[in-house]
Design a protein around this motif. Structure first.
Motif, PDB file in Angstrom:
ATOM      1  N   ASP A 106       3.182  -7.625   3.088  1.00  0.00           N
ATOM      2  CA  ASP A 106       2.396  -6.406   3.238  1.00  0.00           C
ATOM      3  C   ASP A 106       2.824  -5.626   4.474  1.00  0.00           C
ATOM      4  N   ALA A 107       3.691  -6.218   5.285  1.00  0.00           N
ATOM      5  CA  ALA A 107       4.124  -5.569   6.528  1.00  0.00           C
ATOM      6  C   ALA A 107       4.872  -4.272   6.227  1.00  0.00           C
ATOM      7  N   GLY A 108       4.673  -3.293   7.074  1.00  0.00           N
ATOM      8  CA  GLY A 108       5.366  -2.022   6.931  1.00  0.00           C
ATOM      9  C   GLY A 108       6.621  -1.962   7.781  1.00  0.00           C
ATOM     10  N   ARG A 109       7.306  -0.850   7.684  1.00  0.00           N
ATOM     11  CA  ARG A 109       8.570  -0.670   8.399  1.00  0.00           C
ATOM     12  C   ARG A 109       8.403  -0.835   9.906  1.00  0.00           C
ATOM     13  N   ALA A 110       7.340  -0.248  10.458  1.00  0.00           N
ATOM     14  CA  ALA A 110       7.149  -0.328  11.905  1.00  0.00           C
ATOM     15  C   ALA A 110       6.930  -1.768  12.351  1.00  0.00           C
ATOM     16  N   GLU A 111       6.122  -2.525  11.596  1.00  0.00           N
ATOM     17  CA  GLU A 111       5.858  -3.921  11.943  1.00  0.00           C
ATOM     18  C   GLU A 111       7.131  -4.757  11.877  1.00  0.00           C
ATOM     19  N   ILE A 112       7.920  -4.549  10.824  1.00  0.00           N
ATOM     20  CA  ILE A 112       9.164  -5.307  10.682  1.00  0.00           C
ATOM     21  C   ILE A 112      10.116  -4.973  11.827  1.00  0.00           C
ATOM     22  N   GLY A 113      10.227  -3.694  12.135  1.00  0.00           N
ATOM     23  CA  GLY A 113      11.102  -3.289  13.238  1.00  0.00           C
ATOM     24  C   GLY A 113      10.684  -3.911  14.557  1.00  0.00           C
ATOM     25  N   ALA A 144     -13.027 -16.977   9.031  1.00  0.00           N
ATOM     26  CA  ALA A 144     -13.725 -16.437   7.864  1.00  0.00           C
ATOM     27  C   ALA A 144     -12.714 -15.956   6.836  1.00  0.00           C
ATOM     28  N   PRO A 145     -12.906 -16.318   5.569  1.00  0.00           N
ATOM     29  CA  PRO A 145     -11.969 -15.857   4.545  1.00  0.00           C
ATOM     30  C   PRO A 145     -12.054 -14.350   4.381  1.00  0.00           C
ATOM     31  N   PRO A 146     -10.961 -13.714   3.996  1.00  0.00           N
ATOM     32  CA  PRO A 146     -11.002 -12.271   3.797  1.00  0.00           C
ATOM     33  C   PRO A 146     -11.936 -11.921   2.639  1.00  0.00           C
ATOM     34  N   PRO A 147     -12.576 -10.757   2.692  1.00  0.00           N
ATOM     35  CA  PRO A 147     -13.482 -10.377   1.612  1.00  0.00           C
ATOM     36  C   PRO A 147     -12.740 -10.263   0.288  1.00  0.00           C
ATOM     37  N   GLN A 148     -13.414 -10.657  -0.791  1.00  0.00           N
ATOM     38  CA  GLN A 148     -12.818 -10.553  -2.108  1.00  0.00           C
ATOM     39  C   GLN A 148     -12.804  -9.089  -2.551  1.00  0.00           C
ATOM     40  N   LEU A 149     -11.659  -8.626  -2.979  1.00  0.00           N
ATOM     41  CA  LEU A 149     -11.510  -7.247  -3.415  1.00  0.00           C
ATOM     42  C   LEU A 149     -11.599  -7.177  -4.934  1.00  0.00           C
ATOM     43  N   PRO A 150     -12.115  -6.074  -5.478  1.00  0.00           N
ATOM     44  CA  PRO A 150     -12.268  -5.971  -6.929  1.00  0.00           C
ATOM     45  C   PRO A 150     -10.935  -5.748  -7.641  1.00  0.00           C
ATOM     46  N   ASP A 151     -10.898  -6.154  -8.905  1.00  0.00           N
ATOM     47  CA  ASP A 151      -9.790  -5.851  -9.818  1.00  0.00           C
ATOM     48  C   ASP A 151      -8.426  -6.348  -9.338  1.00  0.00           C
ATOM     49  N   GLY A 152      -8.427  -7.386  -8.515  1.00  0.00           N
ATOM     50  CA  GLY A 152      -7.160  -7.955  -8.072  1.00  0.00           C
ATOM     51  C   GLY A 152      -6.401  -7.122  -7.063  1.00  0.00           C
ATOM     52  N   LEU A 153      -7.073  -6.173  -6.409  1.00  0.00           N
ATOM     53  CA  LEU A 153      -6.412  -5.337  -5.399  1.00  0.00           C
ATOM     54  C   LEU A 153      -6.005  -6.171  -4.190  1.00  0.00           C
ATOM     55  N   THR A 154      -4.840  -5.856  -3.626  1.00  0.00           N
ATOM     56  CA  THR A 154      -4.438  -6.466  -2.368  1.00  0.00           C
ATOM     57  C   THR A 154      -5.090  -5.683  -1.221  1.00  0.00           C
ATOM     58  N   PRO A 155      -5.171  -6.282  -0.025  1.00  0.00           N
ATOM     59  CA  PRO A 155      -5.749  -5.546   1.104  1.00  0.00           C
ATOM     60  C   PRO A 155      -5.046  -4.219   1.367  1.00  0.00           C
ATOM     61  N   ARG A 156      -3.722  -4.179   1.235  1.00  0.00           N
ATOM     62  CA  ARG A 156      -2.994  -2.935   1.486  1.00  0.00           C
ATOM     63  C   ARG A 156      -3.319  -1.891   0.423  1.00  0.00           C
ATOM     64  N   GLU A 157      -3.405  -2.312  -0.846  1.00  0.00           N
ATOM     65  CA  GLU A 157      -3.763  -1.364  -1.916  1.00  0.00           C
ATOM     66  C   GLU A 157      -5.152  -0.799  -1.677  1.00  0.00           C
ATOM     67  N   ALA A 158      -6.082  -1.645  -1.206  1.00  0.00           N
ATOM     68  CA  ALA A 158      -7.440  -1.179  -0.919  1.00  0.00           C
ATOM     69  C   ALA A 158      -7.429  -0.161   0.221  1.00  0.00           C
ATOM     70  N   GLU A 159      -6.600  -0.413   1.243  1.00  0.00           N
ATOM     71  CA  GLU A 159      -6.491   0.539   2.354  1.00  0.00           C
ATOM     72  C   GLU A 159      -5.978   1.892   1.865  1.00  0.00           C
ATOM     73  N   VAL A 160      -4.974   1.852   1.005  1.00  0.00           N
ATOM     74  CA  VAL A 160      -4.404   3.093   0.483  1.00  0.00           C
ATOM     75  C   VAL A 160      -5.445   3.847  -0.333  1.00  0.00           C
ATOM     76  N   LEU A 161      -6.186   3.147  -1.202  1.00  0.00           N
ATOM     77  CA  LEU A 161      -7.221   3.806  -2.002  1.00  0.00           C
ATOM     78  C   LEU A 161      -8.319   4.388  -1.105  1.00  0.00           C
ATOM     79  N   GLY A 162      -8.666   3.648  -0.055  1.00  0.00           N
ATOM     80  CA  GLY A 162      -9.683   4.154   0.866  1.00  0.00           C
ATOM     81  C   GLY A 162      -9.266   5.448   1.528  1.00  0.00           C
TER      82      GLY A 162
END
Length: 213
Positions: A106-113, A144-162
């Motif tokens: 899920d890492a982005g370009r800046a994180e990888i760099g 604490a476990p990460p919150p369960q997201l609906p419809d199989g969304l990944t955390p990054r997909e949820a951020e983008v939708l938000g």
């Protein structure tokens, strides 16, 4: 300083995508791409790169074993793990083998760099989930476990939708999340398929109703 990098991942599409992504990072040059750990070892011997960006689950020779051999035979070469897996065994194995960084895909370009530059200078950069698991190991305090997201969304997909719900453009989302605009489009396509959205308006409504981040 220009960083010379070898990419190791058994999926051709991922290798090509990472190579293209790294080419967009200033002062980073990809000198080789390997489909398994054995190829990574050969490329390191041939090119003596500064850093290897290493997947873990690969055929022929896995990433953990390859990392240990690289660190043993070429101690000046740093290894940064980039993998789908963030379980305790994978993290412990990679760090014990000598990896100086550990990121999830899920890492982005800046994180990888940043991780590549940190590793090349003898420092470490860890994914927040990985850092939390390491802290748990030493403190004994459950994470604490990460919150369960609906419809199989990944955390990054949820951020983008938000952010779509907030009216952000793809370019604005990319800037806020430190990822490439092409990566944003991929997350949007995947998320739309999962939630059945046909357009941004439907996606925004979905995100608002479910209070996605």
């Amino acid at each position: 300083m220009t960083l010379r990098v070898v990419v190791a991942d058994d999926q051709q599409l991922v290798r090509e995508g990472l190579t293209a992504l790294l080419d967009l990072i200033a002062e980073v040059t990809v000198v080789g791409a390997a489909a398994d750990g054995a190829q990574a070892l050969a490329l390191v011997a041939e090119h003596e790169p500064d850093v290897v960006l290493m997947d873990l689950r690969m055929p022929v020779l896995d990433g953990i074993t390859a990392t240990a051999r690289i660190r043993d035979r070429h101690p000046a070469v740093a290894v940064v793990v980039l993998t789908t897996y963030a379980d305790d065994d994978s993290i412990a194995g990679a760090l014990a083998a000598g990896a100086r960084g550990y990121l999830t895909k899920d890492a982005g370009r800046a994180e990888i760099g940043m991780a590549l530059r940190a590793a090349a200078t003898g420092h470490s950069l860890l994914d927040p989930v990985v850092a939390a698991r390491i802290a748990q190991t030493f403190s004994g305090t459950p994470v604490a476990p990460p919150p369960q997201l609906p419809d199989g969304l990944t955390p990054r997909e949820a951020e983008v939708l938000g952010r779509i719900a907030l009216g952000r453009t793809n370019a604005e989302i990319a800037a806020e999340l430190f990822i490439a605009e092409a990566t944003v489009k991929t997350h949007i396509n995947n998320a739309f398929a999962k939630i059945g959205a046909r357009n941004r308006a439907e996606a925004a409504t979905y995100a608002a109703r479910r209070r996605l981040p």
